[in-house]
Design a protein around this motif. Structure first.
Motif, short mmCIF file in Angstrom:
data_model
loop_
_atom_site.label_atom_id
_atom_site.label_comp_id
_atom_site.label_asym_id
_atom_site.label_seq_id
_atom_site.Cartn_x
_atom_site.Cartn_y
_atom_site.Cartn_z
N TYR A 1 0.81 -1.21 0.00
CA TYR A 1 0.00 0.00 0.00
C TYR A 1 0.84 1.26 0.00
O TYR A 1 0.39 2.32 -0.43
CB TYR A 1 -1.03 0.00 1.14
CG TYR A 1 -0.46 -0.13 2.53
CD1 TYR A 1 -0.50 -1.35 3.19
CD2 TYR A 1 0.10 0.96 3.19
CE1 TYR A 1 0.00 -1.49 4.46
CE2 TYR A 1 0.60 0.82 4.46
CZ TYR A 1 0.55 -0.40 5.11
OH TYR A 1 1.05 -0.53 6.36
N GLU B 1 3.76 1.48 -1.71
CA GLU B 1 4.13 1.66 -3.11
C GLU B 1 2.93 2.15 -3.90
O GLU B 1 3.05 2.99 -4.78
CB GLU B 1 4.65 0.35 -3.69
CG GLU B 1 5.39 0.59 -4.97
CD GLU B 1 5.67 -0.70 -5.72
OE1 GLU B 1 6.78 -1.21 -5.57
OE2 GLU B 1 4.78 -1.17 -6.44
N ALA B 2 1.75 1.62 -3.55
CA ALA B 2 0.54 2.05 -4.24
C ALA B 2 0.35 3.55 -4.07
O ALA B 2 0.02 4.27 -5.01
CB ALA B 2 -0.67 1.30 -3.70
N SER B 3 0.61 4.03 -2.86
CA SER B 3 0.46 5.46 -2.60
C SER B 3 1.48 6.26 -3.41
O SER B 3 1.15 7.28 -4.01
CB SER B 3 0.66 5.70 -1.11
OG SER B 3 0.79 7.07 -0.86
N ARG B 4 2.71 5.74 -3.46
CA ARG B 4 3.75 6.42 -4.22
C ARG B 4 3.38 6.43 -5.70
O ARG B 4 3.53 7.44 -6.38
CB ARG B 4 5.08 5.67 -4.01
CG ARG B 4 6.31 6.48 -4.27
CD ARG B 4 7.49 5.92 -3.48
NE ARG B 4 7.84 4.57 -3.87
CZ ARG B 4 8.70 4.29 -4.88
NH1 ARG B 4 9.26 5.25 -5.55
NH2 ARG B 4 8.98 3.05 -5.16
N SER B 5 2.87 5.29 -6.18
CA SER B 5 2.61 5.19 -7.62
C SER B 5 1.41 6.04 -8.02
O SER B 5 1.23 6.33 -9.19
CB SER B 5 2.40 3.74 -8.02
OG SER B 5 1.10 3.34 -7.71
N CYS B 6 0.58 6.44 -7.04
CA CYS B 6 -0.49 7.35 -7.48
C CYS B 6 -0.12 8.80 -7.17
O CYS B 6 -0.97 9.67 -7.15
CB CYS B 6 -1.86 6.93 -6.96
SG CYS B 6 -2.09 7.00 -5.21
N GLY B 7 1.15 9.06 -6.94
CA GLY B 7 1.63 10.42 -6.96
C GLY B 7 1.85 11.10 -5.62
O GLY B 7 2.21 12.26 -5.58
N THR B 8 1.63 10.40 -4.50
CA THR B 8 1.84 11.04 -3.21
C THR B 8 3.33 11.34 -3.02
O THR B 8 4.18 10.53 -3.37
CB THR B 8 1.36 10.12 -2.08
OG1 THR B 8 0.06 9.67 -2.41
CG2 THR B 8 1.32 10.84 -0.75
N ARG B 9 3.62 12.54 -2.48
CA ARG B 9 5.03 12.90 -2.28
C ARG B 9 5.59 12.22 -1.05
O ARG B 9 4.84 11.73 -0.21
CB ARG B 9 5.15 14.42 -2.13
CG ARG B 9 4.83 15.16 -3.42
CD ARG B 9 4.72 16.64 -3.10
NE ARG B 9 4.16 17.38 -4.23
CZ ARG B 9 4.91 17.89 -5.21
NH1 ARG B 9 6.20 17.72 -5.22
NH2 ARG B 9 4.32 18.56 -6.17
#
Lengths: 315, 299, 547
Positions: free
Chosen positions: B194, B196-204
């Motif tokens: 989750y 990586e999922a957050s990173r992959s949807c653009g979270t800094r």
């Protein structure tokens, strides 16, 4: 294999060097002016004559820059020379060496006791199918890690020396004098081993391979001792590595309680008189024991679990 | 294995029918949770009492912990003096109650030092990684290689005596453990899908750190803090037993026992009862830590 | 009844949980005749594993048999003492467990573990045991059994470990073998070989098999009789052909309809592929990813997970990347999204080279390319509410204010056919299929051009798989999003992909339009893969009737 051992020995030496550096930073650098500290807070409260201090400073080399001091000290420490005790004037190394055998006796006895009783309790508690016995056995270790070591020692003295007159209350004489301090020292360690091993055993018994063994028709005892125990013993082994150093340190308290001579007593006295070289030697020695025991344990790991190759620490 | 699967059925069935699966956190659930764990309730009561004693000792006793009544020396525990009196005729119970302030203050400072310093080190090592991780963890390894009590003793030697100094010494000795646990947790969470999922949807990165990594990693660290509370009580009392804490008239727990030690043969209560209080407090915090641990892992 | 080897009557099993007793098996009757293979089919949580383990009374501590009889060879197993059971387990009933990765004792040599069965049941003398164990391993089809016997489980591949477990199960030549999902953790080609061998062995020994599986295809291929289990009950049982061809129960019909492995022949649910003339959305050229292994004893320290691949995803199409585990397909997906750094090669997204994009340009890519993970249990933060999960991408790109984000989340939930009432729930309160829908909603929040789906349905039950695949196809038709679909399951691929690329050992061995590739596979590996699909031989008449 040989390369691995050599690498580990080099690593161990690195840790020891770092431990020495920590001891130097804490003891020689942190107080800012250890000589004033020694002179001011030592046994004699009044001896704060500036000339005397300057002379002491020169004697100990504190008037030189820190890095120079560090290099000089380290150079001597590598050759096994940790300087002389401020309080007695004797070399630190021989002070520690004289005190070591008694403490080694005490800590080894305590460690064996802790492993045997703690490990046995964990195996029995997880093996028995009597609920009440399991409950009782599993409630002991949390108790054991919660009691202050010095208090346990005092209570043992009260019960077995003053009331029952079974064992001597203090002193170093022989095996009888070793019993109470070893028990007091072993209780928290044994309790910890017991907690870790019991938890690990319970987890292991839920592993699918234990079910495979049961499906083969293996009985309870066989599954427990031949399949689960060996797999479950790794975390307990890791704990023993940590405990070795702790036992050494806790001997400070226990030897004080039982008025035994040994490394712990020497340490307590040194801290009391702000005898910095001795404390420094003790810290480095404690780290040495820890590193040595863990080196041995790392070599034992692959014998217990073939998945751990000698090349590295367990994942 | 099969148990897990089949518990899944219940959850799946409930969701399928549109019934929310309650985690039993409603009022009745909480009551039942505690009713089934009388030991835990007792532990919480014990800790609350100790904390109350630390801040408002007069709630428990009106006797002065420092001045004794010479006529009442060495009185055994009884109705008048619950824990008996000592060699100067001081009420031991009152000394323990007032000592709680000193001992708790020292313990809290120790835990705070450990959690702040250790937590930050572990967070930096785990989140930044690479050379920062290497350097910090090597340092932590070294600290771990020095037995905690030896490290505390070295710090006491350097800093001098006193409750505050003992507290700091004890706190620094457990910094390494906190750094380790914090790092391990941060690494575990950082590798979670989750995150990586957050990173992959653009979270800094700071968003990932603040919203995912910290909240999910802090649980085991808080459990450790609770456990460390018990460990610190023991360490602080050991150091004050050895005589490095507050100077004698002050009723620090370890000091009280050390003083009673001289009269072990004829006045057992001077050592036994204060020790009981220490053991009970540590046992209680350990029990609470265990409960928290269960809660966190079952979340 | 008298001709049955195993006869289960009215068996009920329940688990004691914190919230009370949860029944797992509720009054089941089942017979297994000597030498026969009976498949017990059901989805996760149907109670099939519990039933299988209840037969040899190897249940978790909190489980209990509440009612019923398990007659085996004339004796009721539910009434035996632990000691009497030990003479049955391993000797007369063998168990092949679920996961070969964790079902062997890691600290004992393989040979010892097989020998243990022989010694426990006095089937060989102390002296002859090692040789006997090697012989059993050989019978189980393990290559070089003498060498393997001296190795530890971690030194063997998954397939080899499963053969060791089969060796343990057959060592005593039992009359019944209970096989609990024996191959579901293995790749399809390995799976087929192992099942072939197991079938062959049991025929030779004359053993009956109770084969527990979630895969109707496996059941159809292997079993003489099939029993279908749902929510603790057997809803249908009978000869395999009857159950497959003329299912009488509604649940069985649903299971059959959604089993992707049986529906390879089923026409695609998605519309025709978009016109190929357009420039591709994503182009990957000669992409390489190397991993450095931690220093080990092995000579090779660098592994090429992705070894120079080219591919293109067009707008609005679904390109499937197919391969077995370790083929590098997931790594490729992560490279395309720039979640991993390629060693060499070029990635072009909508005309822009993003191979080394950083900062703002990388965020631009993040905004337009999203990812749906394999495991919906791991890809949602357990502490977030569903609303927070879905609006996270919006928040990250500061799209709209709090209210409009909530509105968008509600809208997205509706798109993935979930009720708005779950906005405040936590992921743990949802089923696997619902969670995957939430993950899809999150991926669509920013209206991306590309969604990479990494095994989007492999963690879900078959009936749920079909629904999620349909949803993906529908959303594509509505929004024109392109999918890069990573999957090991050819049946899934056939259902929604326009084009397929087959990957093996880091290379793409064959690419083509889906129908073309399925009907006329050119590369031998592709043919192998297609042949290994369980249930491939069964062209369910059921579908032909309905479609």
């Amino acid at each position: 294999m040989r390369r691995y051992v050599i690498r580990r020995v080099v690593q161990a030496a690195g840790v020891l060097w770092a431990a020495y550096t920590v001891a130097f930073l804490v003891l020689d650098y942190l107080p800012g002016d250890p000589v004033s500290a020694m002179a001011g807070q030592g046994l004699d409260q009044t001896s704060t004559d500036p000339a005397q201090i300057a002379q002491l400073k020169h004697e100990y080399g504190f008037d030189k820059p820190v890095l120079v001091q560090y290099a000089e000290y380290l150079g001597r420490a590598v050759r096994g020379d940790f300087g002389d005790s401020v309080a007695t004037g004797r070399p630190v190394t021989s002070t520690l060496a004289d005190a070591l055998p008694a403490t080694l006796q005490l800590t080894t006895a305590a460690l064996l006791l802790a492993i045997l009783v703690g490990g046995g309790l964990a195996v029995l508690a997880t093996y028995t199918s009597m609920r009440w016995l399991r409950q009782v056995l599993l409630s002991l270790p949390p108790l054991g890690v919660s009691v202050p070591t010095f208090w346990v020692g005092l209570m043992l003295v009260e019960l077995f020396s003053f009331r029952a007159h079974l064992f001597p209350a203090f002193g170093n004489d022989g095996l009888r004098g070793l019993v109470l301090p070893a028990i007091a020292l072993a209780i928290p360690s044994g309790a910890l081993i017991s907690q870790v091993l019991a938890k690990s055993l319970l987890n292991t018994l839920n592993e699918p391979y234990v079910q495979t063994a049961r499906a083969k028709g293996a009985g309870r005892a066989r599954v427990h001792l031949r399949h689960a125990l060996r797999n479950a013993s790794l975390p307990a082994l890791t704990v023993i590595g940590v405990l070795a150093g702790q036992l050494m340190a806790n001997s400070v308290v226990i030897e004080t309680v039982f008025s035994r001579n040994g490394l712990g007593r020497v340490t307590a006295t040194a801290v009391g008189s702000q005898d910095i070289p001795v404390v420094q030697g003790v810290v480095v020695f404690g780290s040495f024991v820890f590193v040595l025991v863990n080196l041995v344990i790392d070599l034992v790991y692959p014998l217990i679990d073939p998945r751990i190759v000698v090349a590295g620490r367990p994942a | 294995m099969s148990q897990m699967v089949d518990e899944g059925v219940a959850a799946e069935a409930a969701v399928g029918l549109g019934v929310p699966v309650e985690k039993g956190r409603d009022g009745a659930g909480v009551v039942r949770f505690f009713l089934r764990r009388p030991g835990l309730v007792l532990s919480i009561v014990m800790v609350v009492l100790v904390v109350l004693a630390a801040f408002w000792p007069n709630l428990f006793t009106s006797r002065d912990p420092l001045t004794g009544v010479p006529a009442q020396r060495f009185q055994a525990p009884g109705g008048a003096h619950w824990f008996g009196t000592d060699e100067l005729g001081r009420d031991v119970f009152s000394r323990i109650v007032h000592g709680a302030a000193l001992s708790m203050k020292a313990t809290l400072i120790a835990v705070a030092v450990a959690i702040v310093v250790g937590g930050l080190l572990g967070l930096a090592a785990g989140f930044v990684g690479r050379w920062v991780d290497d350097v910090l963890m090597r340092a932590v390894d070294v600290l771990l290689s020095i037995p905690a009590l030896f490290l505390s003793l070295a710090l006491v030697t350097a800093l001098g005596y006193g409750t505050m100094k003992v507290a700091i010494a004890v706190g620094i000795a457990s910094v390494a453990t906190f750094a380790r646990v914090m790092r391990a947790e941060v690494l575990r969470v950082r590798q979670a899908t989750y995150v990586e999922a957050s990173r992959s949807c653009g979270t800094r990165w700071y968003g990932v750190l603040g919203r995912h990594v910290l909240p999910n990693a802090i649980g085991p660290v808080l459990v450790l803090a609770t456990l460390d509370f018990g460990t610190s009580i023991l360490a602080v009392s050991s150091l004050s037993f050895l005589g490095y804490g507050a100077p004698p008239p002050a009723p620090e727990w370890g000091t009280v026992i050390a003083a009673g030690r001289n009269y072990l043969a004829n006045a057992w209560w001077l050592t036994a009862l204060p020790g009981f209080v220490i053991a009970a407090t540590v046992l209680a915090t350990n029990r609470i830590a265990r409960a928290l641990d269960g809660e966190w892992t079952r979340r | 009844m008298s001709d049955s080897l195993l006869s289960i009557n009215g068996l009920a099993v329940s688990y004691r949980t914190r919230t009370g007793r949860v029944p797992a098996v509720r009054g089941v009757d089942l017979d297994v005749r000597p030498g026969e293979i009976v498949a017990l089919v059901g989805e996760s949580g149907s109670g099939k594993s519990t039933l299988a383990h209840a037969v040899i009374r190897l249940l978790a501590d909190n489980a209990s048999i509440d009612a019923g009889r398990v007659e085996f060879d004339g004796a009721d197993l539910t009434g035996l003492s632990e000691k009497e059971l030990r003479t049955v387990r391993g000797a007369r009933i063998g168990l092949v467990p679920q996961d070969p990765g964790v079902s062997l004792n890691p600290v004992k040599r393989v040979g010892e573990q097989v020998a243990e069965v022989l010694r426990l049941h006095d089937l060989s003398t102390r002296r002859s045991t090692p040789a006997d164990a090697i012989e059993v391993l050989e019978r189980a089809g393990l290559p070089e059994p003498a060498l393997r016997a001296r190795q530890y489980p971690h030194e063997l591949s998954g397939g080899m470990r499963q053969r060791v477990l089969i060796a343990i199960a057959i060592a005593a030549r039992p009359k019944l073998i209970v096989a609990d999902e024996p191959t579901s953790a293995l790749d399809v080609t390995v799976q087929r070989r192992i099942l072939d061998h197991l079938q062959h062995l049991t025929e030779e020994l004359g053993s009956a098999v109770l084969l527990v599986t979630h895969d109707l295809g496996v059941a159809a291929d292997r079993a003489q009789r099939i029993a279908v289990m749902s929510r603790g009950r057997i809803v249908e049982s009978g000869p395999a052909r009857d159950v497959l061809d003329a299912p009488s129960d509604a649940y069985t019909r649903r299971l059959l309809a959604s089993a992707p492995s049986l529906s390879v022949a089923r026409p695609r649910t998605n519309p025709a592929a978009p016109a190929p003339a357009e420039t591709p959305l994503v182009t990957v050229e000669n992409l390489v990813k190397e991993f450095r292994l931690p220093q080990g004893a092995g000579a090779k320290r660098i592994v090429r997970a992705v070894d120079g691949i080219d591919l293109a995803v067009r707008r609005g199409e679904t390109l499937a990347l197919v391969g077995e585990s370790g083929s590098g397909k997931s790594t490729t997906a992560r490279l395309v999204l720039r979640l991993a750094q390629p060693t060499s090669g070029r990635i072009v997204f909508d005309g822009e080279d993003v191979t080394a994009a950083r900062g703002g340009r990388l965020r631009g890519l993040r905004r337009r390319a999203q990812l749906v993970y394999q495991n919906p249990y791991a890809s949602l933060d357990p502490r977030f509410s569903i609303g927070e999960v879905i609006s996270e991408p919006l928040r990250a790109f500061r799209v709209g204010d709090r209210a409009s984000r909530a509105e968008r989340a509600r809208h997205l939930l509706e798109r993935v056919a979930l009720p708005a009432s779950i906005l405040d729930r936590r992921p743990a309160e949802l089923s696997g299929g619902q969670r995957q829908r939430v993950a899809i909603a999150r991926a669509l929040a920013l209206s991306p051009d590309l969604v990479v789906c990494d095994e989007p349905v492999s963690a879900l039950d078959v009936s749920v798989q079909a629904q999620v695949l349909e949803l993906l196809a529908e959303l594509q038709a509505d929004t024109g999003v392109a999918y890069l679909l990573i999957s090991h399951d050819l049946a899934v691929v056939r259902q929604i992909a326009h084009r397929v690329a087959v990957m093996r050992a880091g290379r793409i061995v064959e690419t083509g339009a889906t129908d073309e590739l399925f009907d006329h596979p050119e590369h031998p590996y592709t043919r192998d893969l297609l042949a290994a699909i369980p249930g491939g031989g069964v062209h369910s008449r059921h579908y032909e009737e309905r479609t």
